[in-house]
Design an enzyme around this catalytic site. Structure first.
Site, PDB file in Angstrom:
ATOM      1  CB  THR A  96     -10.850   0.479  23.161  1.00 34.78           C
ATOM      2  OG1 THR A  96     -10.370   0.782  21.845  1.00 34.78           O
ATOM      3  CG2 THR A  96     -12.030   1.386  23.478  1.00 34.78           C
ATOM      4  NE  ARG A 112      -3.670  -1.438  24.853  1.00 30.04           N
ATOM      5  CZ  ARG A 112      -4.472  -0.366  24.869  1.00 30.04           C
ATOM      6  NH1 ARG A 112      -5.310  -0.154  23.880  1.00 30.04           N
ATOM      7  NH2 ARG A 112      -4.448   0.481  25.862  1.00 30.04           N
ATOM      8  NE  ARG A 156      -5.008  -4.111  26.886  1.00 33.29           N
ATOM      9  CZ  ARG A 156      -5.723  -3.039  27.220  1.00 33.29           C
ATOM     10  NH1 ARG A 156      -6.912  -2.838  26.682  1.00 33.29           N
ATOM     11  NH2 ARG A 156      -5.265  -2.172  28.083  1.00 33.29           N
ATOM     12  CG  HIS A 157      -4.995  -6.724  21.414  1.00 31.96           C
ATOM     13  ND1 HIS A 157      -4.029  -5.994  20.777  1.00 31.96           N
ATOM     14  CD2 HIS A 157      -5.914  -5.828  21.869  1.00 31.96           C
ATOM     15  CE1 HIS A 157      -4.342  -4.705  20.834  1.00 31.96           C
ATOM     16  NE2 HIS A 157      -5.468  -4.568  21.498  1.00 31.96           N
ATOM     17  CD  GLU A 197      -4.835   1.451  15.651  1.00 24.50           C
ATOM     18  OE1 GLU A 197      -5.009   1.028  16.815  1.00 24.50           O
ATOM     19  OE2 GLU A 197      -5.747   1.589  14.848  1.00 24.50           O
ATOM     20  CG  HIS A 227      -2.934  -0.506  19.496  1.00 23.42           C
ATOM     21  ND1 HIS A 227      -3.857   0.209  20.227  1.00 23.42           N
ATOM     22  CD2 HIS A 227      -1.724  -0.136  19.976  1.00 23.42           C
ATOM     23  CE1 HIS A 227      -3.230   0.977  21.108  1.00 23.42           C
ATOM     24  NE2 HIS A 227      -1.933   0.778  20.977  1.00 23.42           N
ATOM     25  CG  HIS A 251     -12.096   4.619  18.645  1.00 17.67           C
ATOM     26  ND1 HIS A 251     -13.109   4.355  19.522  1.00 17.67           N
ATOM     27  CD2 HIS A 251     -10.996   4.018  19.146  1.00 17.67           C
ATOM     28  CE1 HIS A 251     -12.621   3.643  20.528  1.00 17.67           C
ATOM     29  NE2 HIS A 251     -11.353   3.414  20.316  1.00 17.67           N
ATOM     30  N   GLY A 252     -15.025   3.349  16.785  1.00 13.95           N
ATOM     31  CA  GLY A 252     -16.464   3.279  17.026  1.00 13.95           C
ATOM     32  C   GLY A 252     -17.313   3.276  15.762  1.00 13.95           C
ATOM     33  CD  GLU A 298      -7.271   6.339  12.592  1.00 13.81           C
ATOM     34  OE1 GLU A 298      -6.235   5.856  12.088  1.00 13.81           O
ATOM     35  OE2 GLU A 298      -8.112   5.660  13.220  1.00 13.81           O
ATOM     36  N   GLY A 328     -12.446  -1.751  13.406  1.00 11.04           N
ATOM     37  CA  GLY A 328     -12.139  -3.051  13.992  1.00 11.04           C
ATOM     38  C   GLY A 328     -13.327  -3.751  14.609  1.00 11.04           C
ATOM     39  CG  HIS A 329     -16.031  -3.756  18.741  1.00  9.00           C
ATOM     40  ND1 HIS A 329     -15.538  -4.568  19.726  1.00  9.00           N
ATOM     41  CD2 HIS A 329     -17.372  -3.816  18.859  1.00  9.00           C
ATOM     42  CE1 HIS A 329     -16.531  -5.082  20.421  1.00  9.00           C
ATOM     43  NE2 HIS A 329     -17.659  -4.647  19.906  1.00  9.00           N
ATOM     44  CG  ASP A 378      -5.766  -4.432  17.513  1.00 12.52           C
ATOM     45  OD1 ASP A 378      -4.870  -4.772  16.729  1.00 12.52           O
ATOM     46  OD2 ASP A 378      -5.881  -3.285  17.966  1.00 12.52           O
ATOM     47  NE  ARG A 386     -10.193 -20.990  27.226  1.00 14.92           N
ATOM     48  CZ  ARG A 386     -10.984 -22.022  26.914  1.00 14.92           C
ATOM     49  NH1 ARG A 386     -10.531 -23.026  26.198  1.00 14.92           N
ATOM     50  NH2 ARG A 386     -12.226 -22.028  27.311  1.00 14.92           N
TER      51      ARG A 386
HETATM   52  N1  PXP Z   1      -8.212   3.741  14.903  1.00 10.13           N
HETATM   53  C1  PXP Z   1      -7.461   3.805  16.036  1.00 10.13           C
HETATM   54  C2  PXP Z   1      -6.336   4.776  16.088  1.00 10.13           C
HETATM   55  C3  PXP Z   1      -7.722   2.923  17.114  1.00 10.13           C
HETATM   56  O1  PXP Z   1      -6.970   3.000  18.218  1.00 10.13           O
HETATM   57  C4  PXP Z   1      -8.756   1.981  16.988  1.00 10.13           C
HETATM   58  C5  PXP Z   1      -9.004   1.006  18.091  1.00 10.13           C
HETATM   59  O2  PXP Z   1      -7.916   0.154  18.205  1.00 10.13           O
HETATM   60  C6  PXP Z   1      -9.499   1.952  15.786  1.00 10.13           C
HETATM   61  C7  PXP Z   1      -9.216   2.870  14.778  1.00 10.13           C
HETATM   62  C8  PXP Z   1     -10.607   0.975  15.573  1.00 10.13           C
HETATM   63  O3  PXP Z   1     -11.642   1.244  16.467  1.00 10.13           O
HETATM   64  P1  PXP Z   1     -12.886   0.250  16.552  1.00 10.13           P
HETATM   65  O4  PXP Z   1     -12.368  -1.062  17.037  1.00 10.13           O
HETATM   66  O5  PXP Z   1     -13.803   0.928  17.519  1.00 10.13           O
HETATM   67  O6  PXP Z   1     -13.465   0.159  15.163  1.00 10.13           O
END
Ligand code: PXP
Length: 244
Positions: free
Chosen positions: A100, A45, A49-50, A70, A43, A190-191, A151, A212-213, A9, A18
């Site tokens: 997020t 959304r 947004r992305h 997602e 994802h 997530h995280g 998940e 992701g992040h 994402d 941009r």
């Molecule tokens: N899993 C789900 C369901 C999410 O919504 C996200 C964030 O989009 C992630 C995993 C990945 O999270 P992160 O970007 O914090 O690694």
């Protein structure tokens, strides 16, 4: 080994800053795959947004591993997913103002809409995963709603320190054990980052991590292929039995 789904994402986030054509998440998906990603996660959304519709359509044509979409349970998004047919759809809660995804989907409180979306997606041959908190009642309801997988939201674990983190980890272990016993596939996300994945990788029954992040952040500095390879290596180092 546990599968790694790379969430791209944030590549689209940079492009949308941009409103231009680069960097292209489709190219990113190819590089992540070269780096060893077992799947690509995006994802779509409601506010776009992305990730854009075009991205998901092209990814469907080019991702030969697993495409995990997602998505919220909004009627328009479910209809789109039915036309694209990702390998897997992960239903997540969505609020317009959030930076997020902030927590798991309340599949008890929203049982009717989740059931309707799950049924439609499954009828189209799409595997359905529900993104929920590590809560036994939510797991039981996910099973009742016909999910193939769940998940677990690892954000509480990722954000906590010390005893609070140990407690969050214990909740994930207990909920994962319960879910495996019901026959659900167990994913986590997530995280998660290069430093905190160890204890999560060691939870018995986990089949997939979606990250992701932290991967995209490292990719900005060292390149995406290497960032994915580093994460795969970190996962392998913690995996209790690499031959499993
Ligand atoms: N899993 C789900 C369901 C999410 O919504 C996200 C964030 O989009 C992630 C995993 C990945 O999270 P992160 O970007 O914090 O690694």
């Amino acid at each position: 080994m546990i599968r790694l789904g790379v969430n791209i994402d944030h590549v689209a986030t940079v492009r949308q800053a941009r409103r231009t054509y680069e960097p292209d998440p489709v190219t990113a998906a190819a590089l992540a795959t070269l780096g060893g990603a077992d799947g690509i996660t995006v994802h779509l959304r409601e506010d776009r947004r992305h990730i854009q519709d075009r991205d998901v359509q092209l990814l469907r044509q080019t991702v030969n591993t697993r495409l995990n979409l997602e998505m919220s349970t909004a009627v328009e998004i479910v209809a789109f997913a039915l036309t694209v047919k990702p390998d897997e759809a992960t239903l997540v809660p969505e609020k317009r103002a959030e930076l997020t995804t902030e927590g798991g989907l309340d599949v008890i409180g929203q049982a009717d809409v989740v059931r309707a979306a799950t049924e439609k997606l499954k009828a189209a041959g799409i595997q359905v995963s529900l993104f929920i908190d590590a809560d036994i009642a939510q797991v039981d309801m996910a099973m009742d709603l016909g999910a193939d997988a769940i998940e677990f939201h690892t954000g509480t674990y990722a954000d906590a320190k010390g005893e609070a983190q140990a407690n969050a980890l214990a909740d994930l272990r207990t909920a994962a054990h319960h879910a495996v016993g019901l026959g659900l596939h167990v994913h986590m996300g997530h995280g998660l980052n290069y430093h905190n994945i160890g204890p999560v990788v060691r939870i018995p029954g986990v089949e997939e991590l979606n990250i992701g992040h932290s991967i995209i952040s490292r990719a900005v500095l060292v390149g995406l292929e290497r960032a994915v390879r580093d994460m795969k290596q970190a996962m392998a180092e913690h995996f209790p039995n690499p031959k499993r």
